[in-house]
Design a protein around this motif. Structure first.
Motif, short mmCIF file in Angstrom:
data_model
loop_
_atom_site.label_atom_id
_atom_site.label_comp_id
_atom_site.label_asym_id
_atom_site.label_seq_id
_atom_site.Cartn_x
_atom_site.Cartn_y
_atom_site.Cartn_z
N ASP A 159 0.75 -1.02 -0.02
CA ASP A 159 -0.15 0.54 0.28
C ASP A 159 0.97 1.52 0.05
O ASP A 159 1.90 1.26 0.82
N VAL A 160 0.42 2.09 -0.77
CA VAL A 160 1.28 3.45 -1.07
C VAL A 160 1.44 3.99 0.01
O VAL A 160 2.47 5.19 0.42
N ALA A 161 0.28 4.15 0.80
CA ALA A 161 0.69 4.80 2.80
C ALA A 161 1.36 3.99 3.22
O ALA A 161 1.52 5.15 4.19
N TRP A 162 1.81 2.97 2.60
CA TRP A 162 2.92 2.29 3.82
C TRP A 162 4.98 2.46 3.47
O TRP A 162 5.45 2.54 4.59
N PHE A 163 4.93 3.06 2.57
CA PHE A 163 5.67 3.70 2.22
C PHE A 163 6.31 4.67 2.49
O PHE A 163 7.78 4.67 2.92
N ALA A 164 5.76 5.65 3.11
CA ALA A 164 6.12 6.99 3.74
C ALA A 164 6.85 6.62 4.84
O ALA A 164 8.01 6.35 5.77
N PRO A 165 6.09 5.93 6.39
CA PRO A 165 6.65 4.93 6.84
C PRO A 165 7.46 4.12 7.41
O PRO A 165 8.75 4.09 7.76
N ALA A 166 8.10 3.11 6.20
CA ALA A 166 8.83 1.97 5.63
C ALA A 166 10.70 3.60 4.92
O ALA A 166 10.89 3.35 5.57
N ILE A 167 9.97 4.74 4.42
CA ILE A 167 10.70 5.36 4.23
C ILE A 167 11.26 6.38 5.72
O ILE A 167 12.47 6.59 5.96
N MET A 168 10.07 6.54 6.98
CA MET A 168 11.24 7.64 7.95
C MET A 168 11.32 6.29 8.87
O MET A 168 12.09 6.44 9.38
N VAL A 169 11.43 4.90 8.76
CA VAL A 169 12.41 4.11 9.26
C VAL A 169 13.35 3.87 9.14
O VAL A 169 14.53 3.54 9.45
N VAL A 170 13.49 4.10 7.45
CA VAL A 170 14.86 3.82 6.70
C VAL A 170 15.98 5.16 6.88
O VAL A 170 16.74 5.12 7.45
N PHE A 171 15.31 6.06 7.11
CA PHE A 171 15.62 7.44 7.20
C PHE A 171 16.17 7.32 9.50
O PHE A 171 17.56 7.23 9.73
N ALA A 172 15.26 7.02 10.01
CA ALA A 172 15.62 6.65 11.48
C ALA A 172 17.23 5.21 11.68
O ALA A 172 17.68 5.30 12.37
N ILE A 173 16.36 4.30 10.94
CA ILE A 173 17.86 3.49 10.77
C ILE A 173 19.27 4.17 10.45
O ILE A 173 20.12 4.18 11.18
N LEU A 174 19.48 4.71 9.11
CA LEU A 174 20.85 6.07 9.36
C LEU A 174 21.53 6.69 9.88
O LEU A 174 22.19 6.63 10.35
N ALA A 175 20.00 7.10 10.85
CA ALA A 175 20.40 8.47 11.59
C ALA A 175 21.12 7.60 13.13
O ALA A 175 21.94 8.04 13.50
N SER A 176 20.28 6.36 13.48
CA SER A 176 20.71 5.80 14.49
C SER A 176 22.29 5.23 14.24
O SER A 176 23.20 4.56 14.93
N TYR A 177 22.18 4.79 13.20
CA TYR A 177 23.57 4.02 13.00
C TYR A 177 24.83 5.00 12.92
O TYR A 177 25.38 4.40 13.50
N GLY A 178 24.13 6.83 12.24
CA GLY A 178 25.63 7.55 12.42
C GLY A 178 25.37 7.47 14.17
O GLY A 178 26.86 8.07 14.36
N LEU A 179 24.50 8.16 14.75
CA LEU A 179 24.38 8.61 16.28
C LEU A 179 25.44 7.16 17.10
O LEU A 179 26.48 7.65 18.25
N ALA A 180 25.09 6.21 16.79
CA ALA A 180 25.84 4.41 16.78
C ALA A 180 27.35 4.83 16.87
O ALA A 180 28.08 4.79 17.75
#
Length: 582
Positions: A159-180
């Motif tokens: 569902d297109v509606a779930w793509f936005a949360p997916a992108i947000m989770v990817v950004f969260a992964i990148l941010a948490s990776y950088g923070l770690a």
């Protein structure tokens, strides 16, 4: 410290508190999967949910056992790698189970349960950043799988509606990776700084300890040296006073013999100090040559045979022909010291000088049945002014200065010859040297004893430079007595003014008053009369830098106090050589 060891210690120090946290938070890590089971009890197949819970509890238990074993085994940074690997495997196992849970619990019809699952996944993923601060692989194996599974699930819903949360989770992964990574870098930097500071502190402590030991050793050495130097000097002053009141020629002759013995004792002390200084200054360099060890040892035995006989000690030789390769002159000094010590400290029995060929070397040994050396003194006796015992011979007790074995040890180290000592207190000692075998084809053919040059005296002109008036007058008197013409001066400037003609030889002290030392003084004289003018430096210095300076100049050097016979021999050789070099 090597960079690899620093990294190992840093990882060890970073993970040590994490192992402790695992044990402290064990109850909480059990409550989380239990709470998931209670919340999802009516939403997910119970068999699947119970199976997942059992696997989670097994992983939690395994992680607790790893942490407990880590504490019990007193792990150090050298052997911590295996424990880190075990923790990483368990952590990856737990991350995989939580990733499975994300897929199991997301296909729920109840929005509150779906929000619970998403929130839990994000909290677990973000919470794993703290583990990554200790060690990044822990974050990679735990937090990344959970959040990656959540992002993948969002995408798979289609569902297109779930793509936005997916992108947000990817950004969260990148941010948490950088923070770690950032947190991990800060933690490791602080640990490295602490470890390097601790290492520097340990090095300073060790250097301070070595300095204190050196100061104590120097104090003991100076105290011992002061005593040893005062003994013959004290005896000398008494004999000189007694000489003034001597009643007969016989008494004067006896007193003169004792004065000569006292002077000889002082000369031997200075000779030993000078030898040690030359060794410390790296002036003495070995010159290996191939020679027959049997002939070499036979000559040494013949030299010491009478002295051993005077002590009622037998001196035997057991050897066989063998060619060795080392510095013959330095080896002779080593064995002379060892044989002299053996005679000095043996009052009954005998001494054996032996050599035995081995595979690639020849073992040379000096055995004695003397008073031996206590085990606790085996290292100490190779230090200057250190002795394990007094000589059993009364007339030898003032001759043991504690220099001989120190010189032996330094010479063996210089030549690269392993030196071994075995001794039993009261029963005797054996010193062993392992000498590399040589090549018979490279042996020098000796043409017999060197011919001494004819004595050079009458008509020769000697320039003496010394800033000490007493020494200058003594040299003037002695050289005149030997038939030389002498020009005694205190500086090179005075020499250039007073010299009536070209001298045949220059004898100069090293330390002079004014801007020039003895080396420079000789250079000034040679500038007028030519570079081939023979010259000798006479010095009492033991300063390694000054000794190296004389060595670099290429001038012959004699140490003070010099025996008149040795001085006469040096003069003879210098005058007999056309270039002033023997």
């Amino acid at each position: 410290m090597e960079s690899t060891k620093i990294e190992q210690r840093t990882t060890f120090e970073a993970l040590a508190p994490y192992f402790k946290q695992i044990r402290e938070w064990a109850a909480f890590t059990i409550l989380v999967p239990l709470s998931v089971m209670l919340v999802m009890w009516n939403q997910v197949d119970r068999a699947v949910l119970l199976s997942w819970l059992v696997l989670m509890l097994a992983g939690t238990g395994a992680r607790y056992l790893v942490a407990s074993g880590y504490r019990r085994n007193d792990v150090s940074f050298e052997n911590a790698h295996l424990w880190h690997l075990r923790l990483l495997i368990v952590q990856a196992y737990m991350g995989f189970l939580w990733a499975i849970a994300v897929f199991l619990m997301h296909d729920l019809e109840s929005p509150p349960h779906r929000v619970f699952a998403i929130t839990l996944a994000l909290i677990l993923g973000i919470g794993s950043i703290s583990a990554g601060a200790h060690w990044l692989p822990l974050y990679y194996s735990y937090g990344l799988p959970i959040k990656s599974a959540l992002a993948a699930k969002f995408v798979l819903l289609g569902d297109v509606a779930w793509f936005a949360p997916a992108i947000m989770v990817v950004f969260a992964i990148l941010a948490s990776y950088g923070l770690a990574r950032k947190l991990n870098s800060i933690v490791r930097w602080e640990i490295r700084l602490r470890l390097e500071t601790a290492d520097l502190a340990d090095q300073l402590k060790e250097q301070s300890r070595e300095l204190q030991n050196a100061i104590r050793t120097k104090s003991r050495t100076l105290a011992t040296a002061s005593h040893d130097f005062r003994q013959p000097l004290h005896a000398l002053s008494l004999f000189v006073d007694a000489l003034k009141g001597a009643d007969s020629r016989r008494e004067e002759k006896f007193i003169f013999s004792r004065i000569d013995a006292s002077l000889d004792a002082m000369r031997r002390m200075f000779d030993a100090l000078f030898d040690l200084s030359r060794l410390d200054a790296n002036i003495v360099q070995p010159e290996p040559e191939d020679f027959d060890i049997e002939t070499f040892l036979i000559q040494l035995k013949e030299e010491f045979q009478d002295k051993a006989g005077q002590r009622h000690v037998s001196l035997r030789l057991h050897t066989q022909p063998a060619v060795v390769r080392t510095d013959q002159v330095l080896l002779e000094r080593v064995l002379r010291n060892l044989i002299t010590n053996a005679i000095r400290y043996t009052d009954r029995g005998g001494i054996l000088l032996s050599s035995r060929p081995r595979q690639d070397s020849v073992l040379v040994q000096v055995w004695d049945t003397g008073i031996g050396i206590p085990q606790e003194a085996h290292e100490r006796i190779f230090i200057e002014f250190q002795q394990a015992h007094e000589s059993p011979h009364e007339d030898e007790r003032d001759k043991g200065l504690g220099f001989g074995l120190a010189i032996v040890h330094k010479l063996c180290s210089l030549m690269g010859l392993p030196l071994d000592l075995r001794s039993v207190d009261g029963r005797g000692s054996v010193f062993s040297l392992s000498i590399p075998t040589g090549d018979p084809a490279r042996m020098k053919q000796s043409s017999g004893k060197a011919i001494e040059p004819e004595w050079q005296d009458s008509g020769h002109h000697i320039l003496v430079i010394d800033n000490d008036e007493n020494v200058l007058h003594a040299m003037d008197t002695l050289l005149n007595k030997w038939g030389f013409r002498v020009t005694p001066v205190t500086s090179p400037t005075e020499a250039l003014k007073l010299l009536p003609d070209q001298p045949d030889l220059v004898l100069s002290d090293l330390s002079l008053d004014g801007p020039h030392n003895g080396i420079e003084a000789i250079q000034m004289i040679r500038e007028r009369y030519g570079p081939e003018l023979p010259a000798i430096i006479i010095t009492g210095t033991t300063n390694p830098r000054q000794l190296q300076e004389v060595e670099n100049s290429g001038l012959r050097m004699i140490q003070k106090p010099v025996r008149p016979s040795l001085l006469r021999s040096f003069i003879q050789r210098q005058l007999a050589s056309p270039t002033g070099v023997d």
